[in-house]
Structures are given as structure tokens and as C-alpha cells.
Design an enzyme around this catalytic site. Sequence first.
Site, PDB file in Angstrom:
ATOM      1  N   ASP A  99       2.771   5.935  -6.705  1.00  0.00           N
ATOM      2  CA  ASP A  99       4.040   5.644  -5.955  1.00  0.00           C
ATOM      3  C   ASP A  99       5.481   5.873  -6.998  1.00  0.00           C
ATOM      4  OD1 ASP A  99       3.037   5.255  -3.430  1.00  0.00           O
ATOM      5  OD2 ASP A  99       2.264   3.585  -4.074  1.00  0.00           O
ATOM      6  N   HIS A 146      -2.208  -1.889  -9.812  1.00  0.00           N
ATOM      7  CA  HIS A 146      -3.122  -1.225  -9.185  1.00  0.00           C
ATOM      8  C   HIS A 146      -4.445  -2.066  -9.368  1.00  0.00           C
ATOM      9  CE1 HIS A 146      -5.552   1.618  -7.129  1.00  0.00           C
ATOM     10  NE2 HIS A 146      -4.407   2.367  -6.779  1.00  0.00           N
ATOM     11  N   HIS A 164       0.874  -1.329   0.151  1.00  0.00           N
ATOM     12  CA  HIS A 164       0.008  -0.017   0.360  1.00  0.00           C
ATOM     13  C   HIS A 164       0.882   1.372  -0.192  1.00  0.00           C
ATOM     14  CE1 HIS A 164      -3.401   2.301   0.406  1.00  0.00           C
ATOM     15  NE2 HIS A 164      -3.932   2.062   1.874  1.00  0.00           N
TER      16      HIS A 164
HETATM   17  C1  COA Z   1      -0.836  -3.058  -6.147  1.00  0.00           C
HETATM   18  C2  COA Z   1      -1.293  -4.442  -6.185  1.00  0.00           C
HETATM   19  C3  COA Z   1      -1.098  -5.181  -4.717  1.00  0.00           C
HETATM   20  C4  COA Z   1      -2.552  -5.012  -6.795  1.00  0.00           C
HETATM   21  O1  COA Z   1      -2.271  -6.121  -7.037  1.00  0.00           O
HETATM   22  P1  COA Z   1      -3.781  -7.129  -7.471  1.00  0.00           P
HETATM   23  O2  COA Z   1      -4.809  -6.376  -8.073  1.00  0.00           O
HETATM   24  O3  COA Z   1      -4.359  -7.752  -6.166  1.00  0.00           O
HETATM   25  O4  COA Z   1      -3.099  -8.037  -8.458  1.00  0.00           O
HETATM   26  P2  COA Z   1      -2.636  -9.429  -8.186  1.00  0.00           P
HETATM   27  O5  COA Z   1      -1.895  -9.555  -6.773  1.00  0.00           O
HETATM   28  O6  COA Z   1      -3.868 -10.171  -8.152  1.00  0.00           O
HETATM   29  O7  COA Z   1      -1.608  -9.727  -9.530  1.00  0.00           O
HETATM   30  C5  COA Z   1      -2.186 -10.075 -10.681  1.00  0.00           C
HETATM   31  C6  COA Z   1      -0.938 -10.426 -11.295  1.00  0.00           C
HETATM   32  O8  COA Z   1      -0.107  -9.590 -11.705  1.00  0.00           O
HETATM   33  C7  COA Z   1       1.146  -9.531 -11.417  1.00  0.00           C
HETATM   34  N1  COA Z   1       1.570  -8.256 -10.705  1.00  0.00           N
HETATM   35  C8  COA Z   1       0.913  -7.331  -9.921  1.00  0.00           C
HETATM   36  N2  COA Z   1       1.682  -6.366  -9.575  1.00  0.00           N
HETATM   37  C9  COA Z   1       2.874  -6.626 -10.091  1.00  0.00           C
HETATM   38  C10 COA Z   1       4.021  -5.963  -9.919  1.00  0.00           C
HETATM   39  N3  COA Z   1       3.994  -4.831  -9.381  1.00  0.00           N
HETATM   40  N4  COA Z   1       5.071  -6.482 -10.721  1.00  0.00           N
HETATM   41  C11 COA Z   1       5.162  -7.542 -11.163  1.00  0.00           C
HETATM   42  N5  COA Z   1       3.872  -8.261 -11.389  1.00  0.00           N
HETATM   43  C12 COA Z   1       2.905  -7.974 -10.684  1.00  0.00           C
HETATM   44  C13 COA Z   1       1.101 -10.650 -10.333  1.00  0.00           C
HETATM   45  O9  COA Z   1       2.315 -11.320  -9.884  1.00  0.00           O
HETATM   46  C14 COA Z   1      -0.048 -11.557 -10.742  1.00  0.00           C
HETATM   47  O10 COA Z   1       0.541 -12.336 -11.794  1.00  0.00           O
HETATM   48  P3  COA Z   1      -0.101 -13.992 -12.168  1.00  0.00           P
HETATM   49  O11 COA Z   1      -1.344 -13.701 -12.335  1.00  0.00           O
HETATM   50  O12 COA Z   1       0.914 -14.276 -12.936  1.00  0.00           O
HETATM   51  O13 COA Z   1       0.340 -14.369 -10.700  1.00  0.00           O
HETATM   52  C15 COA Z   1       0.083  -4.927  -6.887  1.00  0.00           C
HETATM   53  O14 COA Z   1       0.044  -4.578  -8.234  1.00  0.00           O
HETATM   54  C16 COA Z   1       1.299  -4.922  -6.448  1.00  0.00           C
HETATM   55  O15 COA Z   1       1.898  -5.759  -5.493  1.00  0.00           O
HETATM   56  N6  COA Z   1       2.035  -3.753  -6.719  1.00  0.00           N
HETATM   57  C17 COA Z   1       3.377  -3.388  -6.259  1.00  0.00           C
HETATM   58  C18 COA Z   1       3.422  -2.478  -4.881  1.00  0.00           C
HETATM   59  C19 COA Z   1       2.791  -1.173  -5.172  1.00  0.00           C
HETATM   60  O16 COA Z   1       3.154  -0.508  -5.947  1.00  0.00           O
HETATM   61  N7  COA Z   1       1.661  -0.831  -4.323  1.00  0.00           N
HETATM   62  C20 COA Z   1       1.215   0.441  -4.484  1.00  0.00           C
HETATM   63  C21 COA Z   1      -0.302   0.566  -5.066  1.00  0.00           C
HETATM   64  S1  COA Z   1      -0.838   2.143  -5.140  1.00  0.00           S
END
Ligand code: COA
Length: 380
Positions: free
Chosen positions: A317, A263, A224
Site C-alpha cells: 500500500d 506486514h 487491510h
Molecule cells: C499490517 C499490520 C496490521 C501487521 O501487524 P502485526 O503483524 O499484527 O503486528 P503487531 O500489531 O503485532 O505489531 C507488532 C509491533 O510493531 C508495531 N507496528 C506494527 N505496524 C506498525 C506500523 N505500521 N507503524 C508503527 N508501528 C507498527 C506495533 O505497534 C507493535 O509494537 P509493540 O510490539 O511495541 O507493541 C501492521 O503492521 C499495521 O497495522 N500496519 C499499518 C496498516 C497497513 O499498512 N496495513 C496494510 C497491510 S498490507
Amino acid sequence: MTNNPEISLGLEGINIASTNLCRIDGVAGELIYAGYNIYDLAKNATFEEVAYLLWNLDLPDQDQLKEIKETFQSERVLSELNRHLIRELVNGNARPMRALEICVIALGALDQNSSDFSPSNLKVIATRLAARMPTVVAGFHRARQGLDYIPPRDDLSHAANFLWMLLGKEPSELEARVFDVAMTLHAEHEMNASTFSAIVTASTQSDMYSAIASAVGTLKGPLHGGANTAVYELLTKIGDEASIKPYIDELLDRKERVMGIGHRIYRTTDPRAVILEALGEEVAEESEERFYFDLSRKLRDYLGERLAGRPLYPNVDFFSASVYNMLGIPSDLYTAIFAMARSVGWTAHLIEQYANNRLVRPNAVYVGEESKDFIPLAQR
Ligand SMILES: CC(C)(COP(=O)(O)OP(=O)(O)OC[C@H]1O[C@@H](n2cnc3c(N)ncnc32)[C@H](O)[C@@H]1OP(=O)(O)O)[C@@H](O)C(=O)NCCC(=O)NCCS
């Protein structure tokens, strides 16, 4: 209980409230605060106007803006309890977000009216929290460097005053504006993990201070609000343009995530990243510290190739890290800065929640064993 109860891990796709505060269109890449497009607010409004908008659902007129600025000024000064706590926390090597969490609770400890949930008192508390959190963050940073606390200045805007209290140097007009817009971009974001945790706490009729402390704790995690600091760490580990490809390829091969990318809601573009990149370019033109900003852009370009076809784009971010770096802000404060700005959105949601409260109490589906015979301690 039904035979096949549906479980929504991560509450994805579940609406838990209605709100007048924010609408996000994740496909169109649109972010709206109380009816106003984020591009318009970033271009035309100050953070103080945005705070007023979120707490009152309308932009202030000139008198109302003057009044809210004066309230911010009167609420900025650090209490003796906060100063004492900051000294002790620095002695104990506390991290900034932990220190902020504790100082938010301490503000509540000193407020005899914390359980008055009338809209007018909730707005007083909301303004106090939004005004005081920057002073806590700046005071903490000064104290850990062995430097004196710099008292707030009434002639500076909320954003400029923070940079002044933190760095002891008056920001340029551009630096103050860029930081002000960054605060606006972080001020509100509909429902999300930290806002939800604030709402859960408030739904038990606990007070706004405890709810905001819950939100600060929730924001801290790297998935987050902690992502902005993690982006800076990633940039420093990559180090230079030539290392982007090998570093990222290896990271993705290990199935790790690139911080600042992706996101839950935005599936095409995060407008906040677009605005921050444009502002970053303005700062970079005047800055000697543009290295990580340029590296961020190269990294973004490579990720665009490497993750092509997947809904993974820079989020808010991604560029905040290098923009804050150019403003001279230490990287371990980025998440606390997010919290300072988001305090406005959190408290605005809490004003809505207290006006229409229902205890948040979801269920869990039991999948453990049944009908076990109790074995006395002596026989176990
Ligand atoms: C923000 C976040 C938690 C949202 O995740 P989400 O919608 O729950 O997406 P999921 O965790 O279901 O991921 C979906 C797929 O995308 C991939 N993915 C998601 N974010 C990724 C990232 N930052 N880098 C690489 N792969 C990513 C996951 O590994 C997953 O791959 P798979 O289907 O092959 O297993 C995620 O994108 C993330 O961890 N980002 C990095 C942290 C970040 O920048 N957070 C700030 C948000 S404002």
C-alpha cells in the site's frame, strides 16, 4: 474443554487450508503465484493472463487468452440494476467500498445459477465478478461527479479500459502497463483477512457473490485494504519533506501506526512495494504530479532510520497511493481498486474451497460467569 485451552488471537500462525495458488516467504521477501515468481509475472504477463493462471493453475495459450479476454469484454457492461443502485447510492452519499459491496450482491441477485458450484460455473461467476467490479467502480465515480457512465471498450485491455471508463481519457501505454502491473500485484496473497472471510462464507455453502461481498467488507478496514487510502491521507497531512521528522516522531510517540508500513508475513521486504516503487519512478519521469511519490521515498528513508532493527518496511500500500495519484485516480477509490484486482485471488480460493469444502466453525473459550440464579424481570 482442556484446563488451559490455547487461544490464537488473530489466528496468527494457524494454517486453515492447503492451496495451489500462492506461496509467500516473508523472510526472503518472495511471492509466488501458482509456481511463478511475482517479479516474472509483473515483467512479462498481463492481468488477464494472471487471472487465467489463478483460475486454472496454468498460463493460457494464445487461444485461451483470446477466449478469456472475450469473456471479460462480454461481462463488463453494467446491468440496469447496478446503474439504478449506483444512482441511489450516490444520492445517499455512499462511500465507494460500500457501493461496491452492494453492487456485488446485486450481481448475485440476478444470477439464477449462483448456487451451481461446478468448477465451470464457478469460473463463469469469477470472470463476471472480476470483469464487472471495475465498471461498477468507474460508473460510481462518474455518477458522483454528475457525469455519464462511459461504456467499456473492447479494444482496450482490462487495465486500460478501467482507466478509460474512470477518467474518460485513453491512458498512455506506460500508464496502462503500470496499472496492469499494479492489478497483478494485488491479485492474490495466499490467506489473509478478506480471503478468509470469503472462505468462511463459502464454507456454509453460500454462493460466490455473498462470499465476495464478505471479502469486500473485510478488505475495507484500514488494517487491510484501507491502508492505501490512509497512506495518501498521511502524505497530505505531512505535506512537505521538512515536516516528515516532526510529524512521524509525534505519531510514533503517540503509539500510532504509520500506514503502509509493516506486514504480518513479510519481515524484511514486500516485493510488491519494490516493484511499485520502480514503476512509480517510470511514471514520475513523465508526470507533473510526482510530488507525493518523491515524498513517499523520503518518508520511507526516514522510517528506515527511525524504525531500524524492527521488521517494519513498506508494504504494497505504501507506494500504491502515490502511483495511483500520478495516474489521476482519486484517493478514496484506492481500496476499491485493490478489491477489483483481488477479486481474482478471492474467487480462485473459492474454487479450491468449493472443491474440498468443510464448514469453518472454530471455538471460543468461555471465560464468563457460571451458575447464576435467574432473577425475574420484576425484581431486576
Ligand atoms: C499490517 C499490520 C496490521 C501487521 O501487524 P502485526 O503483524 O499484527 O503486528 P503487531 O500489531 O503485532 O505489531 C507488532 C509491533 O510493531 C508495531 N507496528 C506494527 N505496524 C506498525 C506500523 N505500521 N507503524 C508503527 N508501528 C507498527 C506495533 O505497534 C507493535 O509494537 P509493540 O510490539 O511495541 O507493541 C501492521 O503492521 C499495521 O497495522 N500496519 C499499518 C496498516 C497497513 O499498512 N496495513 C496494510 C497491510 S498490507
